[in-house]
Motif scaffolding. Structure first.
Motif, PDB file in Angstrom:
ATOM      1  N   ASN A  23      28.664 -30.919  -5.742  1.00 44.09           N
ATOM      2  CA  ASN A  23      28.349 -32.201  -6.358  1.00 44.09           C
ATOM      3  C   ASN A  23      28.427 -32.024  -7.877  1.00 44.09           C
ATOM      4  OD1 ASN A  23      26.699 -34.246  -7.662  1.00 44.09           O
ATOM      5  ND2 ASN A  23      26.005 -34.820  -5.617  1.00 44.09           N
ATOM      6  N   SER A  80      27.928 -34.114 -10.437  1.00 47.58           N
ATOM      7  CA  SER A  80      26.821 -34.626 -11.257  1.00 47.58           C
ATOM      8  C   SER A  80      25.594 -33.708 -11.157  1.00 47.58           C
ATOM      9  CB  SER A  80      26.474 -36.065 -10.907  1.00 47.58           C
ATOM     10  OG  SER A  80      26.100 -36.177  -9.569  1.00 47.58           O
ATOM     11  N   HIS A  81      25.348 -33.119  -9.991  1.00 50.65           N
ATOM     12  CA  HIS A  81      24.249 -32.148  -9.851  1.00 50.65           C
ATOM     13  C   HIS A  81      24.521 -30.916 -10.718  1.00 50.65           C
ATOM     14  CE1 HIS A  81      21.047 -29.766  -8.167  1.00 50.65           C
ATOM     15  NE2 HIS A  81      21.919 -28.845  -7.782  1.00 50.65           N
ATOM     16  N   TYR A  93      29.259 -25.236  -6.503  1.00 53.32           N
ATOM     17  CA  TYR A  93      28.682 -26.581  -6.549  1.00 53.32           C
ATOM     18  C   TYR A  93      29.623 -27.556  -5.864  1.00 53.32           C
ATOM     19  CZ  TYR A  93      24.896 -25.173  -9.593  1.00 53.32           C
ATOM     20  OH  TYR A  93      23.779 -24.580 -10.094  1.00 53.32           O
ATOM     21  N   CYS A 138      33.059 -25.882 -11.740  1.00 53.12           N
ATOM     22  CA  CYS A 138      31.974 -26.367 -10.888  1.00 53.12           C
ATOM     23  C   CYS A 138      32.208 -25.932  -9.442  1.00 53.12           C
ATOM     24  CB  CYS A 138      31.894 -27.897 -11.001  1.00 53.12           C
ATOM     25  SG  CYS A 138      30.896 -28.721  -9.757  1.00 53.12           S
ATOM     26  N   ARG A 174      23.817 -31.843 -14.405  1.00 56.33           N
ATOM     27  CA  ARG A 174      22.370 -31.910 -14.672  1.00 56.33           C
ATOM     28  C   ARG A 174      21.759 -30.520 -14.722  1.00 56.33           C
ATOM     29  NH1 ARG A 174      22.601 -36.046 -11.049  1.00 56.33           N
ATOM     30  NH2 ARG A 174      21.789 -34.726  -9.392  1.00 56.33           N
ATOM     31  N   SER A 175      22.127 -29.687 -13.751  1.00 56.66           N
ATOM     32  CA  SER A 175      21.576 -28.322 -13.687  1.00 56.66           C
ATOM     33  C   SER A 175      22.002 -27.503 -14.906  1.00 56.66           C
ATOM     34  CB  SER A 175      22.037 -27.623 -12.406  1.00 56.66           C
ATOM     35  OG  SER A 175      21.567 -28.304 -11.282  1.00 56.66           O
ATOM     36  N   SER A 199      20.780 -20.646  -8.117  1.00 59.11           N
ATOM     37  CA  SER A 199      21.224 -21.592  -9.138  1.00 59.11           C
ATOM     38  C   SER A 199      21.479 -20.864 -10.456  1.00 59.11           C
ATOM     39  CB  SER A 199      20.177 -22.689  -9.324  1.00 59.11           C
ATOM     40  OG  SER A 199      20.612 -23.626 -10.272  1.00 59.11           O
TER      41      SER A 199
END
Length: 180
Positions: free
Chosen positions: A155, A157-158, A153, A148, A161-162, A126
């Protein structure tokens, strides 16, 4: 008496203000209150993380062990795993897929990764992906959605947030504050 701590976090610009309230209740129903305030400079903390990552990568390249492992073969496997992660971060890589490429079990890779690096596989991956996203945000005009996807990634929205957890702001604010 009984303690009932509560913590509230408020972000102001690039500084987080953490206010902790602690109450000590007495038998007669009265209580005493203790309030502590702490300010954390997000930019300083991020710079510290960047420096730590650079040191870690330099140590890995030199063959230096981060956390001494009992088995030197395990360190070489972790070093290969880190290389695979850096080369393939944009793909859908997992602990299982990297372990398979190294011909070891995912459980063993997880164990030796934490033992040699000091953090788990997914946290390291990550970090690799998010730091690459931050770099792309400041060096390109690619859309945040495309960045993204480019960073592995699936997702959005993930990813958001991350990113906010690691850098203390959204990708668009990061781009605005760090672009030349």
């Amino acid at each position: 008496g009984q303690n009932s701590p509560s913590t509230y976090t408020l972000q102001v610009a690039n500084t987080h203000k953490i206010v902790s309230y602690s109450f000590k209740f007495k038998k007669d129903g009265s209580y005493t209150e203790n309030v502590t305030t702490q300010y954390i400079d997000v930019e300083s903390r991020l710079e510290s993380y960047r420096i730590q990552e650079e040191r870690l990568l330099a140590m890995l390249e030199k063959g230096t062990r981060i956390h001494p492992a009992k088995n030197t073969g395990s360190y070489q496997l972790v070093k290969k795993a880190v290389g695979i992660m850096h080369e393939n971060f944009s793909q859908n890589i997992t602990l299982r897929s990297v372990a398979q490429e190294l011909s070891i079990s995912p459980q063993y890779l997880s164990c030796i990764f934490k033992e040699n690096i000091g953090i788990n596989f997914s946290a390291f991956l990550s970090g690799v992906r998010l730091r690459r996203a931050a770099k792309l945000l400041t060096e390109t005009q690619e859309s945040i959605t495309h960045i993204c996807e480019m960073c592995g990634y699936r997702n959005f929205s993930h990813f958001l947030r991350s990113f906010k957890t690691m850098f203390g702001c959204s990708p668009s604010v990061y781009r605005k504050n760090h672009s030349a």
